[in-house]
Every structure is written in structure tokens, then in C-alpha cells.
Design a protein around this motif. Structure first.
Motif, PDB file in Angstrom:
ATOM      1  N   TYR A  10       0.848  -1.190   0.000  1.00 30.24           N
ATOM      2  CA  TYR A  10       0.000   0.000   0.000  1.00 30.24           C
ATOM      3  C   TYR A  10       0.885   1.242   0.000  1.00 30.24           C
ATOM      4  O   TYR A  10       2.095   1.164   0.184  1.00 30.24           O
ATOM      5  N   ILE A  11       0.255   2.412  -0.200  1.00 26.83           N
ATOM      6  CA  ILE A  11       0.947   3.687  -0.088  1.00 26.83           C
ATOM      7  C   ILE A  11       0.037   4.621   0.702  1.00 26.83           C
ATOM      8  O   ILE A  11      -1.188   4.566   0.560  1.00 26.83           O
ATOM      9  N   LYS A  12       0.622   5.439   1.552  1.00 25.16           N
ATOM     10  CA  LYS A  12      -0.189   6.383   2.330  1.00 25.16           C
ATOM     11  C   LYS A  12      -0.582   7.553   1.427  1.00 25.16           C
ATOM     12  O   LYS A  12       0.131   7.919   0.499  1.00 25.16           O
ATOM     13  N   LEU A  13      -1.726   8.127   1.721  1.00 23.91           N
ATOM     14  CA  LEU A  13      -2.296   9.163   0.870  1.00 23.91           C
ATOM     15  C   LEU A  13      -1.364  10.356   0.695  1.00 23.91           C
ATOM     16  O   LEU A  13      -1.211  10.861  -0.416  1.00 23.91           O
ATOM     17  N   ASP A  14      -0.707  10.813   1.764  1.00 19.72           N
ATOM     18  CA  ASP A  14       0.182  11.969   1.605  1.00 19.72           C
ATOM     19  C   ASP A  14       1.359  11.647   0.691  1.00 19.72           C
ATOM     20  O   ASP A  14       1.756  12.458  -0.145  1.00 19.72           O
ATOM     21  N   GLN A  15       1.896  10.425   0.785  1.00 20.56           N
ATOM     22  CA  GLN A  15       2.981  10.012  -0.104  1.00 20.56           C
ATOM     23  C   GLN A  15       2.475   9.916  -1.543  1.00 20.56           C
ATOM     24  O   GLN A  15       3.170  10.295  -2.488  1.00 20.56           O
ATOM     25  N   LYS A  30      -1.216  18.199   3.568  1.00 26.38           N
ATOM     26  CA  LYS A  30      -2.098  18.422   4.712  1.00 26.38           C
ATOM     27  C   LYS A  30      -3.122  19.519   4.399  1.00 26.38           C
ATOM     28  O   LYS A  30      -4.318  19.361   4.661  1.00 26.38           O
ATOM     29  N   ALA A  31      -2.671  20.621   3.812  1.00 22.31           N
ATOM     30  CA  ALA A  31      -3.560  21.730   3.465  1.00 22.31           C
ATOM     31  C   ALA A  31      -4.593  21.297   2.423  1.00 22.31           C
ATOM     32  O   ALA A  31      -5.776  21.624   2.538  1.00 22.31           O
ATOM     33  N   LEU A  32      -4.154  20.550   1.426  1.00 15.59           N
ATOM     34  CA  LEU A  32      -5.066  20.082   0.379  1.00 15.59           C
ATOM     35  C   LEU A  32      -6.154  19.185   0.962  1.00 15.59           C
ATOM     36  O   LEU A  32      -7.332  19.316   0.621  1.00 15.59           O
ATOM     37  N   LEU A  33      -5.772  18.310   1.882  1.00 15.19           N
ATOM     38  CA  LEU A  33      -6.745  17.407   2.500  1.00 15.19           C
ATOM     39  C   LEU A  33      -7.717  18.166   3.400  1.00 15.19           C
ATOM     40  O   LEU A  33      -8.892  17.816   3.470  1.00 15.19           O
ATOM     41  N   GLN A  34      -7.265  19.220   4.051  1.00 16.84           N
ATOM     42  CA  GLN A  34      -8.150  20.019   4.892  1.00 16.84           C
ATOM     43  C   GLN A  34      -9.198  20.750   4.068  1.00 16.84           C
ATOM     44  O   GLN A  34     -10.282  21.036   4.539  1.00 16.84           O
ATOM     45  N   GLU A  35      -8.866  21.039   2.802  1.00 13.30           N
ATOM     46  CA  GLU A  35      -9.799  21.714   1.899  1.00 13.30           C
ATOM     47  C   GLU A  35     -10.846  20.759   1.331  1.00 13.30           C
ATOM     48  O   GLU A  35     -11.691  21.172   0.548  1.00 13.30           O
ATOM     49  N   GLU A  36     -10.755  19.491   1.712  1.00 14.47           N
ATOM     50  CA  GLU A  36     -11.673  18.460   1.206  1.00 14.47           C
ATOM     51  C   GLU A  36     -11.646  18.389  -0.320  1.00 14.47           C
ATOM     52  O   GLU A  36     -12.678  18.232  -0.971  1.00 14.47           O
ATOM     53  N   ALA A  37     -10.437  18.507  -0.880  1.00  9.80           N
ATOM     54  CA  ALA A  37     -10.266  18.498  -2.328  1.00  9.80           C
ATOM     55  C   ALA A  37      -9.874  17.121  -2.853  1.00  9.80           C
ATOM     56  O   ALA A  37      -9.596  16.963  -4.029  1.00  9.80           O
ATOM     57  N   VAL A  38      -9.857  16.103  -1.961  1.00  3.92           N
ATOM     58  CA  VAL A  38      -9.421  14.761  -2.355  1.00  3.92           C
ATOM     59  C   VAL A  38     -10.534  13.750  -2.091  1.00  3.92           C
ATOM     60  O   VAL A  38     -11.150  13.760  -1.022  1.00  3.92           O
ATOM     61  N   LYS A  39     -10.774  12.898  -3.078  1.00  2.00           N
ATOM     62  CA  LYS A  39     -11.747  11.810  -2.907  1.00  2.00           C
ATOM     63  C   LYS A  39     -11.048  10.495  -3.196  1.00  2.00           C
ATOM     64  O   LYS A  39     -10.287  10.378  -4.153  1.00  2.00           O
ATOM     65  N   GLU A  45     -11.939  12.388   1.514  1.00  2.00           N
ATOM     66  CA  GLU A  45     -10.935  11.839   2.438  1.00  2.00           C
ATOM     67  C   GLU A  45     -10.054  12.967   2.941  1.00  2.00           C
ATOM     68  O   GLU A  45      -9.612  13.803   2.156  1.00  2.00           O
ATOM     69  N   ASN A  46      -9.807  12.998   4.254  1.00  2.00           N
ATOM     70  CA  ASN A  46      -8.942  14.036   4.823  1.00  2.00           C
ATOM     71  C   ASN A  46      -7.833  13.472   5.709  1.00  2.00           C
ATOM     72  O   ASN A  46      -7.139  14.216   6.374  1.00  2.00           O
ATOM     73  N   ARG A  47      -7.654  12.163   5.708  1.00  2.00           N
ATOM     74  CA  ARG A  47      -6.611  11.543   6.542  1.00  2.00           C
ATOM     75  C   ARG A  47      -5.348  11.333   5.711  1.00  2.00           C
ATOM     76  O   ARG A  47      -5.356  10.587   4.728  1.00  2.00           O
ATOM     77  N   ARG A  48      -4.259  11.984   6.122  1.00  2.00           N
ATOM     78  CA  ARG A  48      -2.998  11.848   5.380  1.00  2.00           C
ATOM     79  C   ARG A  48      -2.493  10.410   5.383  1.00  2.00           C
ATOM     80  O   ARG A  48      -1.859   9.970   4.445  1.00  2.00           O
ATOM     81  N   GLY A  49      -2.767   9.684   6.458  1.00  2.00           N
ATOM     82  CA  GLY A  49      -2.264   8.324   6.598  1.00  2.00           C
ATOM     83  C   GLY A  49      -3.147   7.254   5.975  1.00  2.00           C
ATOM     84  O   GLY A  49      -2.864   6.067   6.129  1.00  2.00           O
ATOM     85  N   ARG A  50      -4.213   7.644   5.284  1.00  2.00           N
ATOM     86  CA  ARG A  50      -5.113   6.669   4.656  1.00  2.00           C
ATOM     87  C   ARG A  50      -4.295   5.765   3.738  1.00  2.00           C
ATOM     88  O   ARG A  50      -3.532   6.224   2.903  1.00  2.00           O
ATOM     89  N   LYS A  51      -4.444   4.469   3.913  1.00  2.00           N
ATOM     90  CA  LYS A  51      -3.709   3.502   3.101  1.00  2.00           C
ATOM     91  C   LYS A  51      -4.440   3.274   1.785  1.00  2.00           C
ATOM     92  O   LYS A  51      -5.637   2.996   1.764  1.00  2.00           O
ATOM     93  N   LEU A  52      -3.698   3.399   0.693  1.00  2.00           N
ATOM     94  CA  LEU A  52      -4.243   3.173  -0.642  1.00  2.00           C
ATOM     95  C   LEU A  52      -3.660   1.879  -1.188  1.00  2.00           C
ATOM     96  O   LEU A  52      -2.460   1.630  -1.078  1.00  2.00           O
ATOM     97  N   TYR A  53      -4.521   1.068  -1.773  1.00  2.21           N
ATOM     98  CA  TYR A  53      -4.119  -0.231  -2.309  1.00  2.21           C
ATOM     99  C   TYR A  53      -4.353  -0.260  -3.813  1.00  2.21           C
ATOM    100  O   TYR A  53      -5.169   0.517  -4.331  1.00  2.21           O
ATOM    101  N   PRO A  54      -3.677  -1.168  -4.537  1.00  2.00           N
ATOM    102  CA  PRO A  54      -3.937  -1.288  -5.975  1.00  2.00           C
ATOM    103  C   PRO A  54      -5.432  -1.447  -6.246  1.00  2.00           C
ATOM    104  O   PRO A  54      -6.122  -2.185  -5.552  1.00  2.00           O
ATOM    105  N   GLY A  55      -5.927  -0.683  -7.207  1.00  2.00           N
ATOM    106  CA  GLY A  55      -7.348  -0.698  -7.544  1.00  2.00           C
ATOM    107  C   GLY A  55      -8.087   0.520  -7.019  1.00  2.00           C
ATOM    108  O   GLY A  55      -9.162   0.856  -7.509  1.00  2.00           O
ATOM    109  N   ASP A  56      -7.512   1.207  -6.004  1.00  2.00           N
ATOM    110  CA  ASP A  56      -8.146   2.413  -5.477  1.00  2.00           C
ATOM    111  C   ASP A  56      -8.057   3.538  -6.511  1.00  2.00           C
ATOM    112  O   ASP A  56      -7.058   3.669  -7.226  1.00  2.00           O
ATOM    113  N   THR A  57      -9.115   4.351  -6.570  1.00  2.00           N
ATOM    114  CA  THR A  57      -9.162   5.501  -7.463  1.00  2.00           C
ATOM    115  C   THR A  57      -9.174   6.761  -6.612  1.00  2.00           C
ATOM    116  O   THR A  57      -9.948   6.873  -5.665  1.00  2.00           O
TER     117      THR A  57
END
Length: 73
Positions: A10-15, A30-39, A45-57
Motif C-alpha cells: 500500500y501507499i499512504k495518501l500523503d505520499q 495536509k492543506a489540500l486534505l483540509q480543503e476536502e479536495a481529495v476523494k 478523504e482528509n486523513r494523510r495516513g489513509r492507506k491506498l491499495y492497488p485498484g483504489d481511485t
């Protein structure tokens, strides 16, 4: 849609945001996630540590839509 290959489980969302060239620093991520600009998979999604796995969009406002794929080990 651009694909972002990862070689780990996996990869963390901020990475991911840095790898996708949407931000250049962790502070910008961190600033981008606070703006709720990421889905992730269509959900805000606003958690920098959210784990992303292959297949996630991931959709990033003003940057594009990306999919995590399995890269070379």
C-alpha cells in the motif's frame, strides 16, 4: 485517468499525492486534505495516513484522477 504504480502492499495518501505530483511537500498535502479536495473511491478523504491499495481511485481537485496499480517488486 493516470495510473500510479507502487511496489509495496500500500501507499499512504500523503505520499501518493507527492508521487502523483499534486503537491511537493507534506505540508501542502495536509492543506489540500483540509480543503476536502481529495476523494478516494468517490468518498471525501482528509486523513494523510489513509492507506491506498492497488485498484483504489483517487480524484484530486485541479490535479486529476488517478488509479493505484501494482508496480514492479
Amino acid at each position: 485517468m493516470k495510473t500510479i504504480p507502487i511496489s509495496s502492499e500500500y501507499i499512504k495518501l500523503d505520499q501518493f499525492l507527492k508521487l502523483a505530483d499534486c503537491v511537493s511537500t507534506g505540508g501542502m498535502a495536509k492543506a489540500l486534505l483540509q480543503e476536502e479536495a481529495v476523494k478516494v473511491n468517490g468518498e471525501p478523504e482528509n486523513r494523510r495516513g489513509r492507506k491506498l491499495y492497488p485498484g483504489d481511485t483517487i480524484t484530486v481537485e485541479d490535479c486529476g484522477t488517478f488509479q493505484v496499480v501494482r508496480g514492479e517488486e
